[in-house]
Structure formats: structure tokens, C-alpha cells
Design an enzyme around this catalytic site. Structure first.
Site, mmCIF file in Angstrom:
data_model
loop_
_atom_site.group_PDB
_atom_site.id
_atom_site.type_symbol
_atom_site.label_atom_id
_atom_site.label_comp_id
_atom_site.label_asym_id
_atom_site.label_seq_id
_atom_site.Cartn_x
_atom_site.Cartn_y
_atom_site.Cartn_z
ATOM 1 N N ALA A 54 0.803 -1.234 0.000
ATOM 2 C CA ALA A 54 0.000 0.000 0.000
ATOM 3 C C ALA A 54 0.838 1.288 0.000
ATOM 4 O O ALA A 54 0.636 2.153 -0.866
ATOM 5 C CB ALA A 54 -0.974 -0.033 1.185
ATOM 6 N N ARG A 95 -5.499 -0.131 -8.748
ATOM 7 C CA ARG A 95 -5.808 -1.169 -7.753
ATOM 8 C C ARG A 95 -6.810 -0.574 -6.757
ATOM 9 O O ARG A 95 -6.661 0.586 -6.359
ATOM 10 C CB ARG A 95 -4.541 -1.657 -7.034
ATOM 11 C CG ARG A 95 -3.631 -2.479 -7.937
ATOM 12 C CD ARG A 95 -2.545 -3.192 -7.152
ATOM 13 N NE ARG A 95 -3.050 -4.374 -6.479
ATOM 14 C CZ ARG A 95 -2.312 -5.096 -5.626
ATOM 15 N NH1 ARG A 95 -1.072 -4.744 -5.358
ATOM 16 N NH2 ARG A 95 -2.808 -6.174 -5.043
ATOM 17 N N GLN A 197 4.340 -13.433 -1.702
ATOM 18 C CA GLN A 197 5.067 -12.268 -1.183
ATOM 19 C C GLN A 197 5.974 -12.661 -0.009
ATOM 20 O O GLN A 197 7.048 -12.084 0.174
ATOM 21 C CB GLN A 197 4.084 -11.185 -0.696
ATOM 22 C CG GLN A 197 3.396 -10.414 -1.814
ATOM 23 C CD GLN A 197 2.077 -11.013 -2.218
ATOM 24 O OE1 GLN A 197 1.845 -12.218 -2.063
ATOM 25 N NE2 GLN A 197 1.192 -10.213 -2.771
ATOM 26 N N ASP A 238 -3.705 -2.609 4.199
ATOM 27 C CA ASP A 238 -4.004 -1.880 2.958
ATOM 28 C C ASP A 238 -5.022 -0.784 3.183
ATOM 29 O O ASP A 238 -5.054 0.208 2.451
ATOM 30 C CB ASP A 238 -4.511 -2.839 1.880
ATOM 31 C CG ASP A 238 -3.331 -3.497 1.210
ATOM 32 O OD1 ASP A 238 -2.767 -4.429 1.812
ATOM 33 O OD2 ASP A 238 -2.938 -3.025 0.130
ATOM 34 N N LYS A 249 -3.619 -8.439 3.215
ATOM 35 C CA LYS A 249 -3.431 -9.581 2.306
ATOM 36 C C LYS A 249 -4.292 -10.777 2.721
ATOM 37 O O LYS A 249 -4.387 -11.102 3.899
ATOM 38 C CB LYS A 249 -1.940 -9.952 2.309
ATOM 39 C CG LYS A 249 -1.533 -11.106 1.428
ATOM 40 C CD LYS A 249 -2.007 -11.004 -0.009
ATOM 41 C CE LYS A 249 -1.604 -9.713 -0.685
ATOM 42 N NZ LYS A 249 -2.325 -9.527 -1.999
HETATM 43 O O1 MRU Z 1 -1.058 -7.396 -3.143
HETATM 44 P P1 MRU Z 1 0.034 -6.673 -2.423
HETATM 45 O O2 MRU Z 1 1.335 -7.380 -2.431
HETATM 46 O O3 MRU Z 1 0.126 -5.227 -2.838
HETATM 47 O O4 MRU Z 1 -0.474 -6.661 -0.908
HETATM 48 C C1 MRU Z 1 0.330 -6.061 0.069
HETATM 49 C C2 MRU Z 1 -0.184 -6.210 1.437
HETATM 50 O O5 MRU Z 1 -1.224 -6.784 1.667
HETATM 51 C C3 MRU Z 1 0.591 -5.570 2.531
HETATM 52 O O6 MRU Z 1 0.472 -6.297 3.713
HETATM 53 C C4 MRU Z 1 0.070 -4.151 2.759
HETATM 54 O O7 MRU Z 1 -0.023 -3.449 1.566
HETATM 55 C C5 MRU Z 1 0.927 -3.401 3.699
HETATM 56 S S1 MRU Z 1 2.512 -3.045 3.027
HETATM 57 C C6 MRU Z 1 3.336 -2.109 4.179
#
Ligand code: MRU
Length: 345
Positions: A54, A95, A197, A238, A249
Site C-alpha cells: 500500500a 488497484r 510475497q 491496505d 493480504k
Molecule cells: O497485493 P500486495 O502485495 O500489494 O499486498 C500487500 C499487502 O497486503 C501488505 O500487507 C500491505 O499493503 C501493507 S505493506 C506495508
């Protein structure tokens, strides 16, 4: 690879004329930066998840607005603001769940509307400030969150909420980095299917920093908690609703339910730019659905296949399952008992 060269793990580099984006789809095998000179390119980089997480998405979008102004602004073009706004609209559609994207675009959009003799320079200053403020917030949250971990035996994290997902240092991984300095050693990361991830980014990022971690299959989390090795699950966010519900996530909700069952605490670490004050509860948060092909074996991809996939990439954890929300403005303990995150306002 040089383990000490932390600049290698920067998700974004701004050169003054272009945005360099680390392609996170090819990590950890390859460290490759793609170079962007316009907002269309950065929009595509967000959609394709070259840049993800995010806060990093928000920062990339802020720099994309600067690139857009560089492309469209001239004293002879009275239409430049409309053209930049069209680029902002495209960026907004990249997104849906990470609120930092909309937060950063709103700041840039408002600044553009202010009468200004040199909009390129002032918007560039603003984008750099968004970037620098995020790094500073992460260090503050790192210190605050680590205070909660003084007695912790072990922790588990999910997805990647590290330097790669932010301006630098990380949110959940910022806390883990700070806690590592005070002696925390048992650090577990879930794989985070389907995009991996955790397996591809988190354990790699920590190793780059000289921090050892242990990867587990997502399905091993309950058994890990049952073993008594961890006392905290630490994640990023997010979007946080005003009542303290947290979108993060996919799999974060499952971990929080499991944590409750096993007496494990849940820490969410996120800057206040991740709080959506307009969302009364998490039920209103739009959850991104991504392509079935991220999940399906290639043999199921043809149009006559009887096998489909459901691929929501975020879920919402209700505030009552969360022990602490750590922000740069302070910690909210047991958010469901204290009116969500409103005490931070
Ligand atoms: O789909 P992504 O990889 O963008 O999802 C990321 C996450 O869910 C993270 O946990 C969230 O963005 C926090 S990042 C500091």
C-alpha cells in the site's frame, strides 16, 4: 548481491527525471529496475504488481503525477491540468483496496489546483515529501511496535510489509527489524499464496539485512501457534476503517482467527495514511479480485475448462481480533474496545 547495500532493496528510486521501479515479480532470482517517464507506465507498473504494497503504491502514484505534469505542463498549454487529471483518473483505477493510492493522489491533485508559477518543482517537492514522511513514519512505528515485543519469544508475519512495500524500512518488517536489534530471533514468515510475497520477498528482504527467518507454508500457521513458539502475528494493512477493522493480504483474517484460538496476539502496523476515516467499518472496503490464472494450473486455462478459481487478494480482519494497531502517531490497544482508531484523530 551485496547484503549490506540496502539501496538494492528500494522498491522505488526517483532520479528527478524518471521513476525507477524494482520489478518485484522477478524477485528473488533477479534484481531488475524498470524506468518510467510517464504516468501511463507507472499505472501499468502498479496493475502488473511490479510495485506493490500500500505505501509504495501511494508513493509511486505521487511520482507518477509529477511525471504527468512534466509531460503536459507548458505555459502555452492551457489544458495541462485536465490532461494531468485524466492521468490521475487512470492511476486511481489501477488497484482498488490500498487506500494510500487514493490518499496520495488526492494530495497531489489538490496541490496542482493551487495557482503556481512552477508546478513541476513544487509537485516534485511534495512527492518527495510523501516518500520521506513514509520512511520516517516507519522508523517511528518500528520503535513503538518493538516496545510491545520486549518479552516476545517469537513472531510470525504475513505477505511482505517491508522496505519493498513502502518508502523504506517497512511497517510490520520495520517493527521486526527494530525488535531484532533488541534481541528477537525467532521470526517466521508465511508463504502468502498465491503470489508468494512471503516466500519470495519477505525472507529475501530480511536476509539482505542479515536477519535470519524461517519460512512456513501458510497451512502450517495453526500448528506453529499450537507449538507455543510465537506470541505475536505482525502484519501491515491496505486500509483501516475508522472502527479499527483492517483490510490486508488474503490470509490475514485466517491468521487472526487462529491467533485468538491459541492466545497469540495480533499487531497491525500501518501509517495513518492507511486509515480511511470515511469508512465506518471494514464491510465497506472493496476487496480486489485478481485473475484466476494466478491460482490455476495452465492446463485449466482454456475456455472449455470446468475448473475456475476464486482469487480475492485481500480480506478484512474485524477489530475485535486485533490486539494493537501501531501508527506513527501512537498505538491503539484493543481497538474494538476504544472506538476503533478515532483516538488518533
Ligand atoms: O497485493 P500486495 O502485495 O500489494 O499486498 C500487500 C499487502 O497486503 C501488505 O500487507 C500491505 O499493503 C501493507 S505493506 C506495508
Amino acid at each position: 548481491m551485496n547484503a549490506k547495500n540496502s539501496s538494492m532493496t528500494d522498491a522505488l528510486k526517483w532520479t528527478g527525471t524518471q521513476l525507477q521501479v524494482l520489478d518485484q515479480r522477478v524477485l528473488p532470482e533477479e534484481i531488475r529496475y524498470d524506468y518510467y517517464n510517464d504516468a501511463q507506465g507507472v499505472t501499468e507498473a502498479i496493475i502488473s504488481m511490479r510495485v506493490r504494497g500500500a505505501p509504495a503504491i501511494g508513493i509511486a502514484a505521487a511520482y507518477a503525477v509529477v511525471l504527468s505534469v512534466k509531460v503536459h505542463y507548458s505555459e502555452h498549454n492551457s489544458n495541462w491540468q485536465q490532461q494531468v487529471k485524466a492521468d490521475i483518473e487512470q492511476l486511481r483505477g489501477s488497484r482498488p483496496t490500498a487506500v494510500n493510492l487514493f490518499w496520495a493522489l488526492e494530495i497531489m491533485n489538490k496541490a496542482m489546483d493551487v495557482e503556481n508559477v512552477s508546478p513541476i518543482a513544487s509537485l516534485e517537492v511534495l512527492a518527495k515529501k510523501i516518500h520521506q514522511d513514509d520512511i520516517a513514519a516507519n522508523h517511528t512505528m518500528g520503535a513503538l511496535g518493538a516496545e510491545l515485543l520486549i518479552e516476545a519469544k517469537g513472531v510470525m508475519t504475513h505477505c511482505n510489509a517491508g522496505s519493498l512495500a513502502t518508502g523504506g524500512y517497512g511497517t510490520a518488517l520495520g517493527v521486526i527489524r527494530s525488535a531484532y536489534k533488541q534481541g528477537l530471533r525467532k521470526i517466521y514468515a508465511g508463504e502468502t499464496r498465491p503470489w508468494l510475497q512471503g516466500a519470495r520477498l519477505t525472507v529475501w528482504e530480511l536476509a539482505q539485512d542479515g536477519i535470519a527467518s524461517t519460512l512456513i507454508a501458510d497451512s502450517a500457521a495453526a500448528w506453529l501457534m499450537k507449538s507455543g513458539v510465537i506470541d505475536w502475528v505482525i502484519v501491515g494493512a491496505d486500509r483501516i476503517a475508522a472502527n479499527g477493522d483492517v483490510a490486508n493480504k488474503i490470509g490475514t483474517y485466517s491468521l487472526s482467527v487462529l491467533a485468538k484460538q491459541h492466545g497469540v496476539k495480533v499487531m497491525v502496523v500501518a501509517p495513518t495514511s492507511t486509515i480511511d476515516w470515511a469508512m465506518v467499518s471494514g464491510e465497506q472496503i472493496e476487496i480486489e479480485q485478481r485473475q484466476p490464472k494466478e491460482l490455476l494450473n495452465d492446463c485449466y486455462l482454456d475456455e472449455h475448462s470446468l475448473v475456475d478459481a476464486w482469487n480475492p487478494v485481500f480480506d478484512v480482519t474485524p477489530a475485535y481480533l486485533i490486539t494493537a494497531i501501531v501508527t506513527e502517531l501512537g498505538i491503539v490497544l484493543n481497538p474494538s474496545e476504544v472506538n476503533g482508531v478515532k483516538s488518533l484523530q
